[in-house]
Design a protein around this motif. Structure first.
Motif, PDB file in Angstrom:
ATOM      1  N   VAL A  32     -24.125  68.054  86.928  1.00 47.87           N
ATOM      2  CA  VAL A  32     -25.515  67.253  87.047  1.00 47.87           C
ATOM      3  C   VAL A  32     -25.763  66.747  85.865  1.00 47.87           C
ATOM      4  O   VAL A  32     -26.284  67.204  84.926  1.00 47.87           O
ATOM      5  N   ARG A  33     -25.580  65.570  85.899  1.00 52.57           N
ATOM      6  CA  ARG A  33     -25.709  64.688  84.577  1.00 52.57           C
ATOM      7  C   ARG A  33     -25.809  63.137  84.812  1.00 52.57           C
ATOM      8  O   ARG A  33     -25.849  62.606  85.758  1.00 52.57           O
ATOM      9  N   ASP A  34     -26.479  62.595  83.848  1.00 48.99           N
ATOM     10  CA  ASP A  34     -26.577  61.091  83.862  1.00 48.99           C
ATOM     11  C   ASP A  34     -25.614  60.696  83.234  1.00 48.99           C
ATOM     12  O   ASP A  34     -24.827  60.874  82.294  1.00 48.99           O
ATOM     13  N   ALA A  35     -24.839  59.608  84.022  1.00 45.60           N
ATOM     14  CA  ALA A  35     -23.333  59.043  84.011  1.00 45.60           C
ATOM     15  C   ALA A  35     -23.263  58.272  82.624  1.00 45.60           C
ATOM     16  O   ALA A  35     -22.308  58.237  82.072  1.00 45.60           O
ATOM     17  N   LEU A  36     -24.526  57.758  82.326  1.00 47.00           N
ATOM     18  CA  LEU A  36     -24.770  56.977  80.837  1.00 47.00           C
ATOM     19  C   LEU A  36     -24.607  57.824  79.535  1.00 47.00           C
ATOM     20  O   LEU A  36     -24.477  57.480  78.540  1.00 47.00           O
ATOM     21  N   ARG A  37     -24.735  59.333  79.830  1.00 46.46           N
ATOM     22  CA  ARG A  37     -24.632  60.259  78.722  1.00 46.46           C
ATOM     23  C   ARG A  37     -23.540  61.321  78.594  1.00 46.46           C
ATOM     24  O   ARG A  37     -23.401  62.192  77.704  1.00 46.46           O
ATOM     25  N   VAL A  38     -22.661  61.122  79.758  1.00 44.51           N
ATOM     26  CA  VAL A  38     -21.558  62.129  79.856  1.00 44.51           C
ATOM     27  C   VAL A  38     -20.642  61.619  78.440  1.00 44.51           C
ATOM     28  O   VAL A  38     -20.568  60.745  78.190  1.00 44.51           O
ATOM     29  N   ARG A  39     -19.700  62.733  78.173  1.00 44.03           N
ATOM     30  CA  ARG A  39     -18.841  62.659  77.015  1.00 44.03           C
ATOM     31  C   ARG A  39     -17.248  63.056  77.664  1.00 44.03           C
ATOM     32  O   ARG A  39     -17.476  64.026  78.518  1.00 44.03           O
ATOM     33  N   ALA A  40     -16.464  62.676  77.100  1.00 42.59           N
ATOM     34  CA  ALA A  40     -15.158  63.146  77.710  1.00 42.59           C
ATOM     35  C   ALA A  40     -14.915  64.602  77.406  1.00 42.59           C
ATOM     36  O   ALA A  40     -14.224  65.183  78.382  1.00 42.59           O
ATOM     37  N   ALA A  41     -15.414  65.366  76.463  1.00 45.49           N
ATOM     38  CA  ALA A  41     -15.212  66.840  76.339  1.00 45.49           C
ATOM     39  C   ALA A  41     -15.711  67.737  77.634  1.00 45.49           C
ATOM     40  O   ALA A  41     -15.445  68.845  77.906  1.00 45.49           O
ATOM     41  N   GLU A  42     -16.598  66.970  78.411  1.00 41.72           N
ATOM     42  CA  GLU A  42     -17.145  67.608  79.491  1.00 41.72           C
ATOM     43  C   GLU A  42     -16.259  67.804  80.833  1.00 41.72           C
ATOM     44  O   GLU A  42     -16.535  68.413  81.698  1.00 41.72           O
ATOM     45  N   PHE A  43     -14.981  67.037  80.588  1.00 42.15           N
ATOM     46  CA  PHE A  43     -14.335  66.976  81.786  1.00 42.15           C
ATOM     47  C   PHE A  43     -13.023  67.471  81.466  1.00 42.15           C
ATOM     48  O   PHE A  43     -12.261  67.011  80.762  1.00 42.15           O
ATOM     49  N   GLU A  44     -12.454  68.526  82.378  1.00 38.74           N
ATOM     50  CA  GLU A  44     -11.030  69.172  82.381  1.00 38.74           C
ATOM     51  C   GLU A  44     -10.751  69.344  83.498  1.00 38.74           C
ATOM     52  O   GLU A  44     -11.371  70.206  84.279  1.00 38.74           O
ATOM     53  N   PRO A  45      -9.572  68.831  83.874  1.00 36.81           N
ATOM     54  CA  PRO A  45      -8.829  67.875  83.192  1.00 36.81           C
ATOM     55  C   PRO A  45      -9.440  66.640  83.302  1.00 36.81           C
ATOM     56  O   PRO A  45     -10.347  66.300  83.844  1.00 36.81           O
ATOM     57  N   ALA A  46      -8.892  65.856  82.380  1.00 37.23           N
ATOM     58  CA  ALA A  46      -9.405  64.371  82.049  1.00 37.23           C
ATOM     59  C   ALA A  46      -9.292  63.728  83.198  1.00 37.23           C
ATOM     60  O   ALA A  46      -8.125  63.607  83.993  1.00 37.23           O
ATOM     61  N   PRO A  47     -10.307  62.894  83.749  1.00 37.10           N
ATOM     62  CA  PRO A  47     -10.357  61.890  84.697  1.00 37.10           C
ATOM     63  C   PRO A  47      -9.023  60.635  84.511  1.00 37.10           C
ATOM     64  O   PRO A  47      -9.107  60.331  83.331  1.00 37.10           O
ATOM     65  N   THR A  48      -8.447  60.291  85.671  1.00 36.61           N
ATOM     66  CA  THR A  48      -7.566  59.442  85.407  1.00 36.61           C
ATOM     67  C   THR A  48      -7.805  58.011  86.535  1.00 36.61           C
ATOM     68  O   THR A  48      -7.467  56.870  85.946  1.00 36.61           O
TER      69      THR A  48
END
Length: 297
Positions: free
Chosen positions: A118-134
């Motif tokens: 539950v986030r604003d997509a304009l503010r998300v950071r890479a560290a929030e996603f595990e595993p990393a999106p491809t």
């Protein structure tokens, strides 16, 4: 991969029930959701459309998908069987809280593949996603589509590509080539990250509420930047060139360079005609301009 069906009476344990028009309205009523223009909410209710989007995305079984603005979950339900995992980024707290319930009800076998943010997509950071999106696959809110795409491509180098649904006019600008009347800032900045092409049109009738604009799919394939140079420096040139797009580059870049004479010097050093206009340059030429200024300081 599991077969996708919209008929609950025939579904087996490995099947997913996609939304139809009645399902979307019932769920919206349950949540007391009234789609707002502010959030760009137009919910897809046609199962064939979401199948088409997933098919056009060219997903691999090992892909980790990033979906922005899942809303009621129509596209999410079609994505889950096709990917290893889906990160769903939803700005609306009520919709974000309901999405796992919807998946449990309609795609229970795939519910472990869903991560809701539950986030604003304009503010998300890479560290929030595990595993990393491809892969990015999304029906994007039209009012922020380009900023969201550019932010995610910059923030997530793990993305190999994307398939996004946007306003048709925006799609045309994203894929426009130099020299086109609609070529501009979105075209150049998108090209810094990826090659872009139109991947089809989407009729208004598949949305609820029906939007006042046409929609289109844009496919992006990640490519290496055209220069080993800070992206921000190149984008400064792009913004300045198109802020006054009717002017020659010598005039349009005067403020950026310090004077029109200095702009002409930099352009000449970069091998660009000072009397040309920004709409005639590709992203590699803008990079050369930025590089020429950096080297001449």
């Amino acid at each position: 991969m599991a077969r996708v069906t919209t008929d609950p009476t025939s579904a087996g344990p490995q099947e997913t029930h996609l939304f139809g028009p009645a399902d979307v309205r019932l769920l919206a009523a349950e949540l007391d959701i009234r789609p707002t223009k502010r959030l760009g909410q137009n919910f897809v209710h046609d199962p064939n459309t979401v199948r088409r989007i997933v098919g056009a995305a060219g997903l691999r079984a090992e892909d980790v998908v990033l979906e922005v603005g899942p809303g009621l979950g129509a596209l999410t339900l079609a994505l889950l069987p096709a990917a290893e995992l889906v990160h769903a980024v939803e700005i609306d707290g009520a919709l974000g809280a309901r999405l796992p319930v919807t998946v449990a009800e309609r795609a229970a076998v795939f519910q472990q593949r869903l991560r809701v943010h539950v986030r604003d997509a304009l503010r998300v950071r890479a560290a929030e996603f595990e595993p990393a999106p491809t892969m990015l696959v999304a029906n994007l809110p039209y009012n922020v589509a380009v900023p969201v795409v550019l932010h995610l491509l910059a923030e997530l180098p793990s993305l190999r590509g994307a398939l996004v649904m946007v306003q048709a006019e925006v799609a045309d600008r994203m894929v426009a080539a130099p020299g086109s009347r609609i070529y501009g800032v979105p075209s150049v900045k998108t090209a810094w990250f990826a090659s872009a092409r139109r991947a089809g049109s989407v009729p208004r009738a598949v949305f609820w509420p029906v939007p006042n604009v046409d929609s289109a799919l844009v496919a992006l394939q990640r490519q290496a930047p055209p220069a080993e140079l800070a992206r921000e420096r190149v984008f400064e040139v792009v913004d300045a060139a198109f802020a006054q797009r009717r002017k020659t580059l010598r005039a349009a870049l005067a403020g950026w360079a310090g004077s029109s004479a200095r702009a002409a010097e930099i352009l000449t050093e970069a091998g660009v005609d000072p009397t040309a206009r920004g709409e005639s340059l590709g992203v590699a030429e803008f990079a050369r301009i930025a590089s020429a200024r950096t080297q001449s300081r």
